[in-house]
Design a protein around this motif. Sequence first.
Motif, PDB file in Angstrom:
ATOM      1  N   TRP A 365      -3.814 -21.867  15.995  1.00 37.04           N
ATOM      2  CA  TRP A 365      -4.146 -21.044  14.832  1.00 37.04           C
ATOM      3  C   TRP A 365      -5.287 -21.669  14.029  1.00 37.04           C
ATOM      4  CZ3 TRP A 365      -3.287 -16.236  14.234  1.00 37.04           C
ATOM      5  CH2 TRP A 365      -2.099 -15.617  14.669  1.00 37.04           C
ATOM      6  N   PHE A 366      -5.245 -22.983  13.866  1.00 35.73           N
ATOM      7  CA  PHE A 366      -6.305 -23.642  13.088  1.00 35.73           C
ATOM      8  C   PHE A 366      -7.660 -23.506  13.772  1.00 35.73           C
ATOM      9  CE2 PHE A 366      -8.963 -27.336  12.181  1.00 35.73           C
ATOM     10  CZ  PHE A 366      -9.078 -27.234  10.807  1.00 35.73           C
ATOM     11  N   CYS A 367      -7.687 -23.755  15.091  1.00 32.03           N
ATOM     12  CA  CYS A 367      -8.946 -23.667  15.824  1.00 32.03           C
ATOM     13  C   CYS A 367      -9.487 -22.232  15.832  1.00 32.03           C
ATOM     14  CB  CYS A 367      -8.763 -24.161  17.254  1.00 32.03           C
ATOM     15  SG  CYS A 367      -8.441 -25.930  17.372  1.00 32.03           S
ATOM     16  N   LEU A 368      -8.584 -21.263  15.967  1.00 29.93           N
ATOM     17  CA  LEU A 368      -9.016 -19.870  15.927  1.00 29.93           C
ATOM     18  C   LEU A 368      -9.568 -19.530  14.546  1.00 29.93           C
ATOM     19  CD1 LEU A 368      -9.259 -17.119  17.286  1.00 29.93           C
ATOM     20  CD2 LEU A 368      -6.912 -16.630  16.544  1.00 29.93           C
ATOM     21  N   GLY A 369      -8.913 -20.034  13.498  1.00 27.14           N
ATOM     22  CA  GLY A 369      -9.403 -19.812  12.141  1.00 27.14           C
ATOM     23  C   GLY A 369     -10.789 -20.366  11.953  1.00 27.14           C
ATOM     24  N   LEU A 370     -11.058 -21.512  12.526  1.00 26.92           N
ATOM     25  CA  LEU A 370     -12.379 -22.118  12.412  1.00 26.92           C
ATOM     26  C   LEU A 370     -13.438 -21.259  13.105  1.00 26.92           C
ATOM     27  CD1 LEU A 370     -13.683 -24.655  11.235  1.00 26.92           C
ATOM     28  CD2 LEU A 370     -13.398 -25.730  13.456  1.00 26.92           C
ATOM     29  N   VAL A 376     -18.486 -18.111  15.540  1.00 26.81           N
ATOM     30  CA  VAL A 376     -19.017 -18.756  16.738  1.00 26.81           C
ATOM     31  C   VAL A 376     -19.322 -17.727  17.818  1.00 26.81           C
ATOM     32  CG1 VAL A 376     -17.763 -20.878  16.276  1.00 26.81           C
ATOM     33  CG2 VAL A 376     -16.708 -19.127  17.710  1.00 26.81           C
ATOM     34  N   GLY A 377     -20.108 -18.165  18.798  1.00 26.37           N
ATOM     35  CA  GLY A 377     -20.428 -17.312  19.936  1.00 26.37           C
ATOM     36  C   GLY A 377     -21.274 -16.120  19.591  1.00 26.37           C
ATOM     37  N   GLY A 378     -22.014 -16.203  18.520  1.00 26.33           N
ATOM     38  CA  GLY A 378     -22.880 -15.088  18.135  1.00 26.33           C
ATOM     39  C   GLY A 378     -22.183 -14.037  17.295  1.00 26.33           C
ATOM     40  N   GLU A 379     -20.908 -14.205  16.994  1.00 21.50           N
ATOM     41  CA  GLU A 379     -20.177 -13.240  16.190  1.00 21.50           C
ATOM     42  C   GLU A 379     -20.371 -13.525  14.704  1.00 21.50           C
ATOM     43  OE1 GLU A 379     -16.120 -13.342  17.360  1.00 21.50           O
ATOM     44  OE2 GLU A 379     -16.496 -12.725  19.433  1.00 21.50           O
ATOM     45  N   ALA A 389      -5.403 -16.820   9.802  1.00 17.45           N
ATOM     46  CA  ALA A 389      -5.189 -17.829  10.839  1.00 17.45           C
ATOM     47  C   ALA A 389      -4.842 -19.185  10.220  1.00 17.45           C
ATOM     48  CB  ALA A 389      -6.426 -17.955  11.720  1.00 17.45           C
ATOM     49  N   TYR A 390      -5.558 -19.560   9.158  1.00 22.94           N
ATOM     50  CA  TYR A 390      -5.272 -20.832   8.488  1.00 22.94           C
ATOM     51  C   TYR A 390      -3.887 -20.815   7.843  1.00 22.94           C
ATOM     52  CZ  TYR A 390     -10.162 -22.281   9.012  1.00 22.94           C
ATOM     53  OH  TYR A 390     -11.388 -22.648   9.512  1.00 22.94           O
ATOM     54  N   GLU A 391      -3.498 -19.666   7.299  1.00 28.79           N
ATOM     55  CA  GLU A 391      -2.166 -19.555   6.700  1.00 28.79           C
ATOM     56  C   GLU A 391      -1.085 -19.760   7.760  1.00 28.79           C
ATOM     57  OE1 GLU A 391      -2.381 -15.701   4.923  1.00 28.79           O
ATOM     58  OE2 GLU A 391      -3.060 -16.462   2.976  1.00 28.79           O
ATOM     59  N   ALA A 392      -1.315 -19.200   8.943  1.00 28.90           N
ATOM     60  CA  ALA A 392      -0.364 -19.388  10.041  1.00 28.90           C
ATOM     61  C   ALA A 392      -0.328 -20.847  10.472  1.00 28.90           C
ATOM     62  CB  ALA A 392      -0.734 -18.496  11.221  1.00 28.90           C
ATOM     63  N   ALA A 393      -1.509 -21.484  10.548  1.00 28.85           N
ATOM     64  CA  ALA A 393      -1.569 -22.900  10.928  1.00 28.85           C
ATOM     65  C   ALA A 393      -0.791 -23.754   9.936  1.00 28.85           C
ATOM     66  CB  ALA A 393      -3.022 -23.359  10.993  1.00 28.85           C
ATOM     67  N   ASN A 394      -0.981 -23.468   8.650  1.00 25.25           N
ATOM     68  CA  ASN A 394      -0.276 -24.217   7.615  1.00 25.25           C
ATOM     69  C   ASN A 394       1.225 -23.963   7.670  1.00 25.25           C
ATOM     70  OD1 ASN A 394      -0.315 -25.882   5.160  1.00 25.25           O
ATOM     71  ND2 ASN A 394       0.288 -24.008   4.110  1.00 25.25           N
ATOM     72  N   GLY A 411     -15.402 -20.454  -1.185  1.00 20.07           N
ATOM     73  CA  GLY A 411     -16.481 -19.605  -0.677  1.00 20.07           C
ATOM     74  C   GLY A 411     -16.679 -19.671   0.808  1.00 20.07           C
ATOM     75  N   GLY A 412     -16.066 -20.633   1.506  1.00 19.45           N
ATOM     76  CA  GLY A 412     -16.197 -20.701   2.961  1.00 19.45           C
ATOM     77  C   GLY A 412     -17.378 -21.526   3.405  1.00 19.45           C
ATOM     78  N   ALA A 413     -17.317 -22.010   4.618  1.00 20.05           N
ATOM     79  CA  ALA A 413     -18.346 -22.892   5.155  1.00 20.05           C
ATOM     80  C   ALA A 413     -19.682 -22.201   5.272  1.00 20.05           C
ATOM     81  CB  ALA A 413     -17.917 -23.410   6.521  1.00 20.05           C
ATOM     82  N   LYS A 414     -19.705 -20.919   5.715  1.00 20.29           N
ATOM     83  CA  LYS A 414     -20.967 -20.215   5.918  1.00 20.29           C
ATOM     84  C   LYS A 414     -21.660 -19.942   4.581  1.00 20.29           C
ATOM     85  CE  LYS A 414     -21.880 -19.544  10.262  1.00 20.29           C
ATOM     86  NZ  LYS A 414     -23.180 -19.906  10.836  1.00 20.29           N
TER      87      LYS A 414
END
Length: 487
Positions: A365-370, A376-379, A389-394, A411-414
Amino acid sequence: MSSSSVAASPNRGAQTTLYLVEGKDLIAMDYTGKSDPFICVMVIEPGKKARQIYQSEVIEQTLTPTWNESVRIKNTFLQDEGVVFRFDLYDKDAFSNDYMGHFEIPVTEMKKSFDKWFPLLPKKGKKASTVSGALKIKCVAQGDAVDTREMVAQASLKIKAGEYVAATALLKEASEHGNHTAKRDLALLLKEGKGEEKDPMEARRLLTQASKNGDAVAENCLGYMKHYGIGGTKNLIEAKEHYEIAANADLAAGKYNLGYAYFTGAGVQQDYEKARQYFGDAAEVCYPPALNNLGFCYQFGLGGDKDVKEAVSCYEKAVFRDYAPAMVNLGQYKQFVVGGKEGEQEAKKLYEQALELENDNPQAWFCLGLCLELGVGGEEPDLDKAKKAYEAANKYGESEGEKALKRLRRGGAKKRERSLSSRGGDKKNQKNRPSKKLTLSTSSAQGKRGHRRTRSVGTSEDKDKEKEKEKEKLKAPASPQMRGRGK
């Protein structure tokens, strides 16, 4: 017996079985006014020394113990009418066991079934006052016994079909007739709460009995329960001993768990080289957890040479066998080492595949959230999905999930990356820009599936330093698994 049971075929494969039922009015051997009694069953063949064929559990602090344990008697013993079975009762002490009495049953008495009390006798030359009480022994003679193998086979089919209540009923009946495989399988159902409410104490008791019959899977499972203190006290030294017995019986899960004990120093001095050796032995039969942990050792050069190509090969073999932790590890390799649009897309698919198998996998879940946060991958980034996803990881135990949620609230990494770029791109600001390629770190020792964990977004300049720090803080690549295939 229910009509669905297959217990109606007597004699075929059946054995005479002795049941150690209970004791009463025993002598007090401890200062507490109680004793810690256990029974040793000895066989005495004509012209030979007595040898032990079974030892019961120790029932602590009581003068009226209840064992309800079974001992299956080999047919070869029944063929010699000169054979005698002796039952020795002892009080368990830290340094030496105290004698509490004995009695004998000639094999000729076992031709017919019985259920009776036997008074305890003193040793020759000792006063009768040194012992007291009696033990209740039940014998189901071969002619009255039933073949429980078909019951166990039918229960196995029920378990595969998810019919746990029916399987539990069959296994209970087979267990009552002394089938140790049935005791083992019933213990595993009780531990997981399948067919009945969870009962880890009873599961541990049944596994203890089954392990005394030389069942390697029972040894391994009992080691696991002692490793984590399930159904009783935690004892890492005894857990390691059970793993050793299972490993020596060529059980892949036993080898894997013994390797894990050496990797973490659980009940034994930490030794990466031995850990890698046992992971390798278990991986020879393609046991997925062992393949995953062997890959981890290859990737970071633990216990031997570093070989990233071999690490990837191990992960891929485990992925082929639908092992979710290896999907996370291989995904991180694709995302952070291979990189590029194709590598990132493959990584995201692996994380999603892992979650299809294990929806409570925190690292997946954490990796998917990232992936969703960074786009990633152009998306394009999707911060709403990343947040879920992060909430599920936590929720499932990944501590980095909470840190990622705090970052999103800022605000997020981007967003932060665009803000930094708008300042003119000077070196000072570029230094603080988050990098998509995160530091690969070690696996979570707290989970029970064995994934490597990624850290929160760090700077590209600090990547090499972080790798070195992580190597110094290596933890276990995976926790022991309850069951596995033997060779």
